[in-house]
Design an enzyme around this catalytic site. Sequence first.
Site, short mmCIF file in Angstrom:
data_model
loop_
_atom_site.label_atom_id
_atom_site.label_comp_id
_atom_site.label_asym_id
_atom_site.label_seq_id
_atom_site.Cartn_x
_atom_site.Cartn_y
_atom_site.Cartn_z
N LYS A 125 -5.73 -5.48 -7.84
CA LYS A 125 -4.89 -5.88 -7.03
C LYS A 125 -3.51 -5.83 -8.26
O LYS A 125 -4.23 -7.50 -8.10
CB LYS A 125 -3.84 -5.75 -5.76
CG LYS A 125 -2.74 -6.49 -5.38
CD LYS A 125 -2.76 -6.70 -3.85
CE LYS A 125 -1.15 -7.42 -3.18
NZ LYS A 125 -1.14 -7.89 -1.89
N ARG A 157 -2.27 -2.35 -1.16
CA ARG A 157 -2.37 -0.83 0.15
C ARG A 157 -2.17 0.15 -1.06
O ARG A 157 -2.68 0.99 -1.29
CB ARG A 157 -3.27 -0.90 0.97
CG ARG A 157 -1.79 -0.81 2.09
CD ARG A 157 -1.67 -1.37 3.85
NE ARG A 157 -1.46 -2.64 3.77
CZ ARG A 157 -1.55 -3.51 4.70
NH1 ARG A 157 -1.97 -2.44 6.38
NH2 ARG A 157 -2.17 -4.88 4.90
N ASP A 165 -0.27 -12.52 -6.65
CA ASP A 165 -0.27 -12.03 -5.81
C ASP A 165 -1.14 -11.10 -6.98
O ASP A 165 -1.64 -9.86 -6.34
CB ASP A 165 0.65 -11.16 -4.93
CG ASP A 165 0.31 -10.70 -4.35
OD1 ASP A 165 -0.48 -10.80 -3.28
OD2 ASP A 165 1.11 -9.48 -3.11
N ASP A 176 5.64 -10.61 -5.38
CA ASP A 176 5.77 -10.03 -4.50
C ASP A 176 6.74 -10.79 -3.61
O ASP A 176 6.47 -11.94 -2.57
CB ASP A 176 4.31 -10.42 -3.66
CG ASP A 176 4.31 -9.44 -2.11
OD1 ASP A 176 5.72 -8.57 -1.98
OD2 ASP A 176 3.20 -9.40 -1.26
N ASP A 207 6.38 -4.62 2.10
CA ASP A 207 5.42 -5.78 2.45
C ASP A 207 3.86 -5.92 1.94
O ASP A 207 3.82 -6.76 1.61
CB ASP A 207 5.93 -7.00 3.01
CG ASP A 207 5.89 -7.92 2.82
OD1 ASP A 207 4.72 -8.61 1.31
OD2 ASP A 207 5.78 -9.44 3.39
N LYS A 232 10.05 -11.43 2.28
CA LYS A 232 9.58 -12.26 2.86
C LYS A 232 11.06 -14.01 3.33
O LYS A 232 11.60 -13.78 2.36
CB LYS A 232 8.53 -12.34 1.64
CG LYS A 232 6.84 -12.05 1.36
CD LYS A 232 6.07 -12.12 0.40
CE LYS A 232 4.98 -11.16 0.41
NZ LYS A 232 3.85 -11.92 1.56
N GLU A 286 2.62 -4.24 0.15
CA GLU A 286 2.50 -2.78 -0.66
C GLU A 286 0.94 -2.77 -1.48
O GLU A 286 1.00 -2.04 -2.13
CB GLU A 286 3.52 -3.66 -1.71
CG GLU A 286 3.19 -4.29 -3.01
CD GLU A 286 2.41 -6.34 -1.87
OE1 GLU A 286 2.85 -5.81 -0.88
OE2 GLU A 286 2.04 -7.21 -2.45
N1 BES Z 1 0.42 -10.82 -1.18
C1 BES Z 1 0.17 -10.41 0.56
C2 BES Z 1 -0.86 -10.80 1.12
C3 BES Z 1 -1.25 -12.77 1.06
C4 BES Z 1 -0.15 -13.38 2.34
C5 BES Z 1 -1.60 -13.07 -0.05
C6 BES Z 1 -0.16 -14.58 1.80
C7 BES Z 1 -2.01 -14.34 -0.72
C8 BES Z 1 -1.09 -15.39 0.41
C9 BES Z 1 0.92 -8.74 1.16
O1 BES Z 1 1.25 -8.03 0.02
C10 BES Z 1 1.90 -8.53 2.27
O2 BES Z 1 2.49 -9.36 2.07
N2 BES Z 1 0.75 -8.98 3.44
C11 BES Z 1 1.58 -8.60 4.94
C12 BES Z 1 1.21 -7.17 5.45
C13 BES Z 1 1.91 -7.47 6.57
C14 BES Z 1 3.28 -6.63 6.00
C15 BES Z 1 1.16 -6.11 7.29
C16 BES Z 1 0.60 -9.94 5.39
O3 BES Z 1 -0.09 -10.41 5.69
O4 BES Z 1 1.57 -10.85 5.71
ZN ZN Z 2 1.29 -8.64 -2.30
MN MN Z 3 3.02 -8.14 0.22
#
Ligand code: BES
Ligand code: ZN
Ligand code: MN
Length: 498
Positions: free
Chosen positions: A271, A357, A294, A276, A353, A283, A355
């Site tokens: 990834k 996947r 990220d 992000d 968010d 966010k 993204e």
């Molecule tokens: N890059 C983030 C996940 C992340 C969070 C990595 C904290 C490292 C530290 C990912 O893209 C994301 O934002 N995931 C969301 C998914 C949710 C919207 C289902 C998350 O984990 O809040």
């Molecule tokens: Zn992310």
């Molecule tokens: Mn994200």
Amino acid sequence: MTKLTLNARSIKDPATAKTQCVVVPVSGDGKLKGIAAQIDKAHGGAIRTALDLGDFSGKRGQTQFLMGSGAAQRVLLVGCASKSKKGFARDDARELATSISKTLPNSRSKDALVLLGDLDINKQDTRWLLTYLARSLVTARYRYTATVSKPKDPSQLSRLVVDPGKSLGTAAANTALTEGKNTGEGVNLARNLANLPGNICTPNYLASEARKLARSSKKLTTRILDEKKMRELGMGSLLSVSAGSDEPARLIVMEYKGGKTKDAPYVLVGKGITFDTGGISLKPGAKMDEMKFDMGGAASVFGTMAAITAMEISLNVVAIVAAAENMPSGGATKPGDVVTSMSGKTIEVLNTDAEGRLVLCDALTYAERYKPAAVVDIATLTGACVVALGSHASGLYANQDALAEQLLAAGVETHDRAWRMPLWEDYQKQIDTPFADMANIGGPGGGSITAACFLARFAEKYDWAHLDIAGSAWDSAPKGATGRPVSLLTQYLLDRIG
Ligand code: BES
Ligand code: ZN
Ligand code: MN
């Protein structure tokens, strides 16, 4: 940064060896025998004095610098009392290496001599200790300097000689050191890429990094797919992420050919979200800066490719990095939008968010063309994984038990550990939706698992594993990328050599 030179050599008379620092393991029983006793004598009883004064007891993990009065300018004592009754074990070896790495590169010593001959340790564990020590020292010397105008002093340590003792020959010892060194340099490359800010480390920057890596070896080639090419391939899911950004997405492919032409390759998919923001599902502001890492999965793929290229391993390995920036703009994907992935499956983007996947699923479909031996994707995928496992373990998912076991074993071997999580069918219904073949989020429960379930739907044609490194790839104090899981991945590949 200058590189560290490491050599294994048998030292005839350690007491007279000239060095800026001699490193001496000392057992915790208060007695000085063998090499420790010789060094003590050569330095006028300085070790005995340290023990008698109680400044140093030889307790596991303890270290003490003494100014030398013999052939060595300094003496570094390292406590290595074993906790186990069975003699010096892996845990003891790891703590010994960690203690040396925490102290030695921060002294002013330019060279050092590590004397391991007194340790009651077998051949296998000696080999392991040397690999781990080399890796630890190389990573301990890492400094982030790219965007600092007056960087802090670099480590002075540039040359290390190790006497492995009698249990391991010098040729095998040198091989072990080299393996650790190459892995450590891969770890440092991954850290450096992940530490770079989003305004420098863009998808295009990662592409140029791949071209640079390919120039280092004839066995490594690279190919960069631009957005036009990705559109032709039908990568509507990946492109829905870069739609809101002025930085175009890139699919970066690196092919390492170390095996026979007909050998099925191992494929690593990273990834590579270079920043992000969350997109339209923006966010919160706090700690958003950390989302420059990220692309930690992509960084670990680069680090691993660098390590195996340096080692010239005899396998075929393909790296696929899905690089994009996730930004909100007038062109950005909106919650509720439905996109079509390269596989033909449609996805309702309920949260922009989620993204990671979305870019990974198209990269996983692209991987099918290689008829892979196995595919492992690596991603800072979910905050939920950080909640579940914290930072010590990467979350591991797999559609095949043998592959899961191999990755877990590589993690234990390198102390870059993963923990297996369930991929049960029961979780799959959380991503059902009336408006598309699937949704890109699965509700509040089991967020790391439902993200993996989403990916699993695109990885049905081969053995596949997924590492969620959201917790393991970043340290909060001191702030910075860890370079995980380069060590795990490199070991996994080394273990596959026939
Ligand atoms: N890059 C983030 C996940 C992340 C969070 C990595 C904290 C490292 C530290 C990912 O893209 C994301 O934002 N995931 C969301 C998914 C949710 C919207 C289902 C998350 O984990 O809040
Ligand atoms: Zn992310
Ligand atoms: Mn994200």
